[in-house]
Design an enzyme around this catalytic site. Structure first.
Site, PDB file in Angstrom:
ATOM      1  CG  HIS A   2      67.576  84.320  34.580  1.00 54.75           C
ATOM      2  ND1 HIS A   2      68.805  84.907  34.802  1.00 54.75           N
ATOM      3  CD2 HIS A   2      67.316  83.573  35.689  1.00 54.75           C
ATOM      4  CE1 HIS A   2      69.259  84.527  35.986  1.00 54.75           C
ATOM      5  NE2 HIS A   2      68.369  83.718  36.546  1.00 54.75           N
ATOM      6  CD  GLU A   3      63.948  82.088  36.690  1.00 55.60           C
ATOM      7  OE1 GLU A   3      64.286  80.921  37.027  1.00 55.60           O
ATOM      8  OE2 GLU A   3      64.359  83.109  37.272  1.00 55.60           O
ATOM      9  CG  HIS A  61      67.942  78.664  36.436  1.00 51.35           C
ATOM     10  ND1 HIS A  61      69.202  78.401  36.920  1.00 51.35           N
ATOM     11  CD2 HIS A  61      67.625  79.908  36.873  1.00 51.35           C
ATOM     12  CE1 HIS A  61      69.628  79.440  37.629  1.00 51.35           C
ATOM     13  NE2 HIS A  61      68.693  80.367  37.610  1.00 51.35           N
ATOM     14  CG  HIS A 100      72.024  73.537  34.578  1.00 53.81           C
ATOM     15  ND1 HIS A 100      72.513  74.239  35.655  1.00 53.81           N
ATOM     16  CD2 HIS A 100      72.965  72.598  34.310  1.00 53.81           C
ATOM     17  CE1 HIS A 100      73.691  73.761  36.012  1.00 53.81           C
ATOM     18  NE2 HIS A 100      73.987  72.754  35.211  1.00 53.81           N
TER      19      HIS A 100
END
Length: 678
Positions: A467-468, A471, A474
């Site tokens: 999940h991190e 990010h 991105h």
């Protein structure tokens, strides 16, 4: 004399010189950076003929040094804080708030910005330039540029108070987290706990100079105890301590702080012409207005509440049969649900953890990013770090060009707040023809290695890392000119799509085969284990949805109001979520006093975005399922979505990737509430 903390830095890749930073350097650096920015702003306000280049672009880049020093400081205040840094934060935060208001409430400066904005139809701007102009103009009009002098003074007062209160809130949660320890000297009280949890607790005790075992409220320690410890009264003790953070009868009590924050946010919104803080915030979100969020949450409630009640009833019945438990309490749920999961699916975290050594999982994330986006990660030992456990990587693209610098920081320690997050030490942008690539970090609180074993992750920790890392991608893949529009500078209810979609690869056999290998034998995770992971993916999904829903409802209750919250706050919170109550009520718990996302982080009136983004990620990931998990054309389309950041409206980006607007059907299919089609 220029502060050594002001960039550019004389380090490889212009990385932050953590190894030479002294805390007392921060405030002088902030002061110098503010002075530099103010001189540039004065030059803009003195212009006779404002243009896009000499006003809007100049304003976008005028605070580069200030932004960078502030990012370094507040990232350290989250990941490696101490008394001196916290004391500095109480001085620095109001200064930054005051500077922000000096800019946005500067009537002469706004006149220049407004002149350019009013002539926008005559300007030959790129789509990115048009987005920057609109965002800049809105930042003024949404933050007091139209207020009279009295209103501007009031806004400054509110913002300075809010900046101080947010810091105090975080300090109190951290202090309560660190103040509690469960010291065990009787080995019988460790019954049920796996060897890894015992080893971790023994090492914690040793570090504290104690005999026996010490458990803390740091997430790995807390979750292991709540999941496996047979001793019910000790589970209750741990749960109570965790639930009362910020709500104890001590100097760290946050009840009045959150009351003040709520009141001040409402006053600020009213001052700016909005009925509530939520209305103010959501005007710049995909949801657009509070009514949309409330309808979204109500729809979730209608689809999940019965399933949640069924989930809890199933666990309660199991606990009754197993141990004759008459009443399932909150501190029992994690313990008995893990046992039920093992019985139903013949799988549990202790069975899986040997296949998820942290190093292998990290390499797996790198491999997935390589197969999707052509990225290569090379560890560097020569880049400065703020703690010996932090690792650094040079990230290169398919042509061997620098893509990003990447930091990882994975284990809990004193001075580091709980949770997991991605952050940035340098944005991506282009200035004077030179491109600056981003410096990105992910910070987590995973179980440490012990003397006998490497750091082994639970499956939830595996998905957290992915999940991190989503990010981080991105941020790493950012392509654009202006730092305020690149990377994760997107609408808040869009920012979780890149992170949440990455979790999906953790459930796919093709991806797991890349990294899920036994830390001792190298054996790839057995196919039957993978199937059990997939089968158990929707286990207690109703309960999990209602839990997230309760957070979203509490957030909106605090912020979709024209005044602050009066009366008893525990009663207020319970009334908000009473229809979602799945356990006997308890006076020993209050979410809000430790709800850092909304009172310290940036999620106020935005916590719904986690579920909102689940709709997006489930819908988007079906394209990968249909077209191929590592299909290069699908990956290229999604890479365009990631790299565009905020330069394009998020719905336009999504439709360009998917071909249509998202619907909740894919999420319902994934949750097992609709038949699967792929």
């Amino acid at each position: 004399m220029k502060s050594p903390l002001l960039p550019p830095y004389h380090t490889p890749f212009d990385t932050v010189p953590f190894n030479t930073i002294q805390p007392d350097q921060f405030e002088p650096a902030i002061d110098q950076a503010i002075e530099m920015a103010n001189k540039r702003i004065a030059a803009i306000t003195s212009l006779e003929t404002p243009t896009f280049q000499n006003t809007i672009e100049a304003l976008e880049f005028c605070s580069l040094e200030l932004n960078r020093v502030a990012e370094v400081f507040f990232n350290l205040n989250s990941a490696e804080t101490n008394d001196s840094i916290q004391a500095l934060a109480r001085n620095i935060s109001p200064k930054l708030s005051a500077f922000g208001n000096d800019v946005l409430l500067n009537a002469d400066l706004f006149a220049k910005v407004d002149a350019v904005y009013q002539s926008r139809e005559e300007l030959d701007l790129t789509p990115e330039g048009a987005r920057l102009l609109e965002k800049t103009w809105k930042s003024f009009t949404r933050n007091g540029a139209g207020l009279d002098d009295e209103g501007k003074v009031k806004l400054r007062e509110i913002d300075e108070k809010l900046s101080t209160l947010g810091l105090q809130f975080g300090e109190h949660v951290l202090a309560d987290t660190q103040a509690f320890t469960l010291h065990i000297t009787d080995e019988n009280e460790l019954s049920g706990l796996p060897e890894s949890a015992r080893d971790m607790a023994a090492e914690t005790a040793s570090e504290k100079g104690l005999e026996g075992w010490v458990f803390t409220l740091d997430y790995p320690s807390y979750m292991a105890f709540m999941t496996y410890a047979d001793h019910r009264e000790l589970r209750k003790k741990m749960w109570t301590a965790f639930g009362k953070r910020g709500n104890n009868d001590n100097e760290n009590n946050n009840t009045e702080i959150i009351r003040q924050i709520s009141q001040l946010r409402a006053e600020r919104a009213n001052l700016l012409g909005f009925e509530s803080h939520a209305q103010f915030v959501l005007a710049e979100r995909m949801a657009e207005k509070p009514e949309t969020v409330e309808e979204f949450l109500a729809d979730l409630k209608s689809k999940s509440l019965d399933a949640a009640k069924t989930d809890v009833a199933e666990v309660a019945e199991f606990a009754s049969k197993l141990d004759g438990l008459e009443t399932l309490e909150r501190w029992d749920f994690g313990y008995y649900s893990e046992k039920l999961k093992k019985e139903k699916f013949n799988i549990d975290d202790e069975l899986l953890k040997p296949y998820f050594a942290l190093e292998n999982v990290l390499e797996g994330a790198f491999t997935v990013a390589g197969k999707l986006y052509g990225l290569k990660f090379e560890e560097r030992k020569d880049l400065p770090v703020y703690h010996e456990e932090v690792r650094t990587f040079e990230v290169k693209d398919i042509h061997n060009n620098l893509q990003a610098i990447f930091y990882t920081d994975f284990h809990p320690r004193s001075g580091k707040r709980n949770g997991a997050w991605m952050t940035s030490y340098k944005s991506q942008y282009i200035l004077n023809g030179e491109e600056h690539r981003p410096h990105i970090s992910i910070v987590c609180n995973f179980s440490r290695p012990t003397k006998s074993k490497p750091a082994l992750l639970t499956f939830q920790e595996v998905t957290t890392l992915f999940h991190e890392f989503g990010h981080a991608l991105h941020g790493m893949l950012a392509e654009g000119t202006y730092p305020g529009l690149t990377g994760t500078n997107v609408y808040w209810d869009f920012v979780e799509l890149p992170s949440q979609i990455m979790e999906n690869w953790c459930y796919q056999p093709e991806a797991l085969a890349l990294f899920a290998k036994h830390y001792e034998t190298g054996e790839i995770i057995p196919t039957e284990y993978v199937e059990k992971i997939r089968e158990s993916a929707t286990f207690l999904e109703g309960y999990a949805t209602v839990r997230q829903l309760s957070f979203g409802l509490i957030d909106m209750a605090w912020h979709n109001r024209s005044t602050g919250v009066e009366g008893d706050l525990e009663s207020f919170e319970k009334e908000v979520i009473q229809e979602l109550e799945l356990f006997p009520t308890s006076v020993e718990m209050m979410m809000s006093t430790a709800f850092s996302h909304i009172f310290q982080g940036g999620y106020s009136a935005g916590y719904y975005s986690y579920k909102w983004a689940e709709v997006l990620d489930a819908d988007a990931f079906e394209s990968f399922l249909e077209e191929g998990l590592f299909n290069p054309e699908t990956a290229l389309r999604f890479k365009k979505l990631l790299s565009s950041g905020g330069t394009v409206h998020p719905m336009d980006l999504y439709v360009e990737f998917k071909g249509s607007e998202p619907t909740p059907d894919a999420l319902l299919r994934r949750a097992g509430l609709l038949p699967k089609t792929v």
